[in-house]
Design a protein around this motif. Structure first.
Motif, PDB file in Angstrom:
ATOM      1  N   TYR A 219       0.743  -1.191  -0.033  1.00 37.99           N
ATOM      2  CA  TYR A 219       0.083   0.181   0.008  1.00 37.99           C
ATOM      3  C   TYR A 219       0.871   1.269   0.053  1.00 37.99           C
ATOM      4  CZ  TYR A 219      -4.083  -2.960   1.084  1.00 37.99           C
ATOM      5  OH  TYR A 219      -4.971  -3.735   1.005  1.00 37.99           O
ATOM      6  N   ILE A 220       1.864   1.188   0.807  1.00 35.83           N
ATOM      7  CA  ILE A 220       2.707   2.415   0.948  1.00 35.83           C
ATOM      8  C   ILE A 220       3.752   2.701  -0.199  1.00 35.83           C
ATOM      9  CG2 ILE A 220       4.029   4.028   2.409  1.00 35.83           C
ATOM     10  CD1 ILE A 220       1.355   3.527   3.430  1.00 35.83           C
ATOM     11  N   GLY A 221       4.383   1.448  -0.704  1.00 37.65           N
ATOM     12  CA  GLY A 221       5.147   1.652  -1.793  1.00 37.65           C
ATOM     13  C   GLY A 221       6.457   1.232  -1.690  1.00 37.65           C
ATOM     14  N   THR A 222       7.401   1.470  -2.512  1.00 42.70           N
ATOM     15  CA  THR A 222       8.890   1.084  -2.250  1.00 42.70           C
ATOM     16  C   THR A 222       9.602   1.801  -0.976  1.00 42.70           C
ATOM     17  OG1 THR A 222       9.602   2.586  -3.912  1.00 42.70           O
ATOM     18  CG2 THR A 222       9.180   0.440  -4.607  1.00 42.70           C
ATOM     19  N   HIS A 223       9.131   2.981  -0.909  1.00 43.70           N
ATOM     20  CA  HIS A 223      10.142   3.619   0.552  1.00 43.70           C
ATOM     21  C   HIS A 223       9.389   3.041   1.533  1.00 43.70           C
ATOM     22  CE1 HIS A 223      12.711   6.525  -1.731  1.00 43.70           C
ATOM     23  NE2 HIS A 223      11.953   6.057  -2.850  1.00 43.70           N
ATOM     24  N   ALA A 224       8.468   2.276   1.784  1.00 40.99           N
ATOM     25  CA  ALA A 224       8.043   1.599   2.876  1.00 40.99           C
ATOM     26  C   ALA A 224       9.201   1.076   3.814  1.00 40.99           C
ATOM     27  CB  ALA A 224       6.827   0.623   2.709  1.00 40.99           C
ATOM     28  N   LYS A 225      10.223   0.266   3.014  1.00 43.49           N
ATOM     29  CA  LYS A 225      11.548  -0.110   3.661  1.00 43.49           C
ATOM     30  C   LYS A 225      11.922   0.551   4.470  1.00 43.49           C
ATOM     31  CE  LYS A 225      14.277   0.590  -0.557  1.00 43.49           C
ATOM     32  NZ  LYS A 225      13.350   0.725  -1.578  1.00 43.49           N
ATOM     33  N   TYR A 226      12.003   2.062   4.289  1.00 42.23           N
ATOM     34  CA  TYR A 226      12.748   3.054   5.196  1.00 42.23           C
ATOM     35  C   TYR A 226      11.872   3.342   6.572  1.00 42.23           C
ATOM     36  CZ  TYR A 226      15.617   3.501   1.299  1.00 42.23           C
ATOM     37  OH  TYR A 226      16.401   3.297   0.018  1.00 42.23           O
ATOM     38  N   VAL A 227      10.678   2.911   6.526  1.00 41.73           N
ATOM     39  CA  VAL A 227       9.625   3.125   7.638  1.00 41.73           C
ATOM     40  C   VAL A 227       9.567   2.212   8.523  1.00 41.73           C
ATOM     41  CG1 VAL A 227       7.346   4.081   8.160  1.00 41.73           C
ATOM     42  CG2 VAL A 227       8.246   4.516   5.959  1.00 41.73           C
ATOM     43  N   ARG A 228       9.471   2.556  10.041  1.00 38.18           N
ATOM     44  CA  ARG A 228       9.396   1.878  10.969  1.00 38.18           C
ATOM     45  C   ARG A 228       8.336   2.322  12.025  1.00 38.18           C
ATOM     46  NH1 ARG A 228      14.755   3.051  14.494  1.00 38.18           N
ATOM     47  NH2 ARG A 228      14.006   3.839  16.251  1.00 38.18           N
ATOM     48  N   PRO A 229       7.465   1.275  12.805  1.00 32.34           N
ATOM     49  CA  PRO A 229       6.593   1.854  13.767  1.00 32.34           C
ATOM     50  C   PRO A 229       7.193   2.731  14.569  1.00 32.34           C
ATOM     51  CG  PRO A 229       6.277  -0.378  13.303  1.00 32.34           C
ATOM     52  CD  PRO A 229       7.566  -0.147  12.671  1.00 32.34           C
ATOM     53  N   ILE A 230       6.522   3.828  15.182  1.00 34.72           N
ATOM     54  CA  ILE A 230       7.130   4.828  16.125  1.00 34.72           C
ATOM     55  C   ILE A 230       7.286   4.175  17.531  1.00 34.72           C
ATOM     56  CG2 ILE A 230       4.731   5.518  16.993  1.00 34.72           C
ATOM     57  CD1 ILE A 230       7.718   8.062  16.288  1.00 34.72           C
ATOM     58  N   ALA A 231       6.638   3.082  17.949  1.00 36.83           N
ATOM     59  CA  ALA A 231       6.964   2.598  18.972  1.00 36.83           C
ATOM     60  C   ALA A 231       6.551   1.061  18.978  1.00 36.83           C
ATOM     61  CB  ALA A 231       5.987   3.234  20.108  1.00 36.83           C
ATOM     62  N   ARG A 232       7.007   0.595  20.183  1.00 31.83           N
ATOM     63  CA  ARG A 232       7.077  -1.104  20.214  1.00 31.83           C
ATOM     64  C   ARG A 232       5.520  -1.629  20.069  1.00 31.83           C
ATOM     65  NH1 ARG A 232      10.885  -4.226  22.580  1.00 31.83           N
ATOM     66  NH2 ARG A 232      10.171  -6.507  23.062  1.00 31.83           N
ATOM     67  N   GLY A 233       4.596  -0.792  20.272  1.00 24.44           N
ATOM     68  CA  GLY A 233       3.357  -1.313  20.242  1.00 24.44           C
ATOM     69  C   GLY A 233       2.804  -1.403  18.971  1.00 24.44           C
ATOM     70  N   GLY A 234       3.428  -0.627  17.981  1.00 16.99           N
ATOM     71  CA  GLY A 234       3.068  -0.857  16.574  1.00 16.99           C
ATOM     72  C   GLY A 234       3.410  -1.863  15.754  1.00 16.99           C
ATOM     73  N   TYR A 235       4.376  -2.794  16.294  1.00 16.40           N
ATOM     74  CA  TYR A 235       4.832  -3.742  15.819  1.00 16.40           C
ATOM     75  C   TYR A 235       3.969  -4.869  15.672  1.00 16.40           C
ATOM     76  CZ  TYR A 235       9.516  -1.727  15.146  1.00 16.40           C
ATOM     77  OH  TYR A 235      10.655  -1.131  14.928  1.00 16.40           O
ATOM     78  N   TYR A 236       2.687  -4.743  16.891  1.00 15.76           N
ATOM     79  CA  TYR A 236       1.925  -5.790  17.016  1.00 15.76           C
ATOM     80  C   TYR A 236       0.893  -5.501  15.970  1.00 15.76           C
ATOM     81  CZ  TYR A 236       3.963  -7.287  21.479  1.00 15.76           C
ATOM     82  OH  TYR A 236       4.723  -7.927  22.228  1.00 15.76           O
ATOM     83  N   ASN A 237       0.667  -4.504  15.283  1.00 17.01           N
ATOM     84  CA  ASN A 237      -0.468  -4.164  14.416  1.00 17.01           C
ATOM     85  C   ASN A 237      -0.215  -4.606  13.028  1.00 17.01           C
ATOM     86  OD1 ASN A 237      -1.460  -2.881  16.588  1.00 17.01           O
ATOM     87  ND2 ASN A 237      -1.165  -0.694  15.927  1.00 17.01           N
ATOM     88  N   ARG A 238      -0.717  -5.881  12.551  1.00 15.44           N
ATOM     89  CA  ARG A 238      -0.159  -6.500  11.392  1.00 15.44           C
ATOM     90  C   ARG A 238      -1.266  -6.597  10.367  1.00 15.44           C
ATOM     91  NH1 ARG A 238       3.299 -10.519  14.782  1.00 15.44           N
ATOM     92  NH2 ARG A 238       4.568  -9.333  15.541  1.00 15.44           N
ATOM     93  N   GLY A 239      -2.516  -5.735  10.591  1.00 15.46           N
ATOM     94  CA  GLY A 239      -3.483  -5.748   9.484  1.00 15.46           C
ATOM     95  C   GLY A 239      -4.640  -6.812   9.445  1.00 15.46           C
TER      96      GLY A 239
END
Length: 488
Positions: A219-239
């Motif tokens: 959805y976000i595109g090729t530059h999503a590879k440079y993006v990480r969740p802002i905080a630890r809790g975001g890693y649990y959000n997998r859609g």
């Protein structure tokens, strides 16, 4: 294994907990499924300061609805938008399912924000307009004392006291429908059983997809590879919440190609290692060139766009360059939450070597910038109009020469607070299908829903989670009560 409940909630952040407490207060038997452990429950909410776009505990900010509507969608058909002037019941189905910021939903959010904050107070929540990392602001904000962690702890305890059952390390996988298409439960899995069934009306409140690399790339595109969740809790959000609902015909809303972005120090592993001091310096890319107006407005109004532009740069990184003049800014240290020290040097050439930027390019960039600055009064805590002249891109405010060591630099990358794309829902928190009809037995609240386009209306995400979580729980409980009354 099958568990029977009245209301089953996927997610344990502000939206899920508000739904759980609200439904339990109305007599429903409630289950909450949480992918994380007890110690890390709470999703993004646990890690946020939970700013709320309010004038006070009862009133939303003056620009609340206006900002939402200014960012309601992209090139919307005006003939369809005009339909929203009619009562919601009279909207055509294509409008009810249209991907845009629903004015009926935003009106409900604005109307119910104050009462929801008052409702939270019964669980021990208090509010403050205490100082934050935003030393310049374009709107009004308050926050719960203790931030999101206080919300999770207070509502978690309230839910437990009301008899809500929590299932940790348990992930919702698929919705269950009866023969008429009503949602009557969901399938889930944990470490020992991949075939759990939780029966009851369902509230999806398990966040967006910032923790899912495949969905971010899709959805976000090729530059999503440079993006990480802002905080630890975001890693649990997998859609999974979005996917489950799409599988039963839910409509979507929100911009799936964008996310709420914040500028962070990529070297740091702390929660939300923001770098918000850049308006008092310049931003350069890996080649040492400026690429954006660093101070077009107060930092709270521009940081998201700056972060997105940085994400599209080669390597997805920029550098904030300052000199000793940064120390003229009162409390500038509040604007940086990285636990890594800035790169520091006595000359620009030495600084360039430390950050891996061509020294000649950086020196040329700074020389051109300095030549474009002009005399004027520097007012660091307000938009001062002290801008450059005759240079592109310009710098609109706080533009002073960078000429006196020590010179400092922070690397900045773009992080994802939450994704914008999500489920379409109505003012009762019911998920709707592609004909704008509510899917019976299915609700959504929080970051799994899509209400944002263009610019994020800052300090509204925790609010929407609380408001619509509370609405979802109450509505689901009322439907159960009505069904029981009819059956008896």
């Amino acid at each position: 294994m099958t568990h029977a409940f009245d209301v089953v909630i996927a997610g344990c952040g502000i939206a899920g907990l508000s739904a759980a407490v609200s439904a339990a207060q109305d007599g429903a038997k409630v289950a909450v499924l949480e992918r994380a452990t007890f110690e890390e429950r709470g999703g993004n909410t646990r890690w946020t300061e939970a700013f709320m776009r309010m004038k006070n505990e009862n009133e939303v900010s003056d620009d609340f609805e206006e900002h939402f509507m200014d960012n309601g969608g992209h090139f919307l058909d005006p003939s369809l938008v005009q339909e929203t002037a009619r009562p919601y019941e009279e909207w055509p189905s294509i409008v009810k399912a249209l991907s845009f910021t629903d004015p009926d939903v935003i009106g409900t959010l604005a109307e119910k924000a104050g009462p929801t904050l008052q409702w939270l107070k019964q669980f021990g929540i208090t509010y403050s307009d205490m100082a934050s990392y935003l030393i310049t602001q374009s709107t009004t904000r308050i926050s719960p004392v203790g931030g999101g962690w206080a919300l999770v702890e207070a509502l978690g305890k309230a839910a437990e006291d009301l008899g809500v059952q929590f299932f940790y390390e348990t992930t919702a996988d698929k919705l269950i429908q009866d023969d008429e298409g009503r949602i009557v439960g969901l399938k889930a899995s944990n470490a020992t059983n991949r075939n759990l069934r939780f029966m009851g009306s369902v509230v999806i409140a398990c966040g967006g997809f910032q923790g899912n690399a495949e969905m971010m790339g899709r959805y976000i595109g090729t530059h999503a590879k440079y993006v990480r969740p802002i905080a630890r809790g975001g890693y649990y959000n997998r859609g999974e919440g979005i996917r489950m609902a799409l599988d039963v015909g839910a409509a979507t809303s929100g911009d799936f190609t964008e996310y709420h972005a914040e500028p962070i120090d990529p070297r740091s592993g702390v929660s939300e290692p923001i770098v918000f001091m850049f308006p008092y310096g310049i931003l350069v890319d890996k080649t040492g060139n400026r690429f954006i107006d660093e101070a077009s407005a107060a930092v709270d109004a521009i940081y998201e766009n700056v972060s997105r532009v940085i994400n599209r740069l080669p390597g997805g990184v920029a550098y904030a360059i300052t000199d000793a003049g940064l120390d003229d800014v009162p409390n500038w240290q509040r604007t940086v939450r990285s636990d890594e020290k800035p790169y520091e040097a006595g000359t620009l050439a030495e600084l360039a070597a430390k950050i891996g930027v061509p020294a000649e390019n950086l020196e040329t960039t700074v020389k051109a910038f300095n030549a474009a600055t002009r005399p004027g009064e520097f007012k660091p805590l307000e938009v001062d109009g002290l801008g450059t002249q005759g240079i592109q891109p310009p710098k609109s405010n706080w533009a002073r020469p960078i000429e006196k060591g020590p010179f400092r630099a922070w690397p900045i990358a773009s992080s994802c607070c939450f994704t914008f794309g999500g489920l379409r829902f109505n003012s009762q928190s019911q998920v709707v299908d592609h004909d704008g009809r509510a899917i019976p037995g299915l609700y959504a609240a929080g970051e799994v829903t899509g209400i944002y386009y263009g610019r994020y209306t800052g300090a509204t995400s925790v609010l929407r989670g609380a408001v619509f979580g509370r609405i979802a729980g109450a509505h689901a409980a009322s439907q159960i009560a009505q069904a029981r009354s009819a059956a008896s």
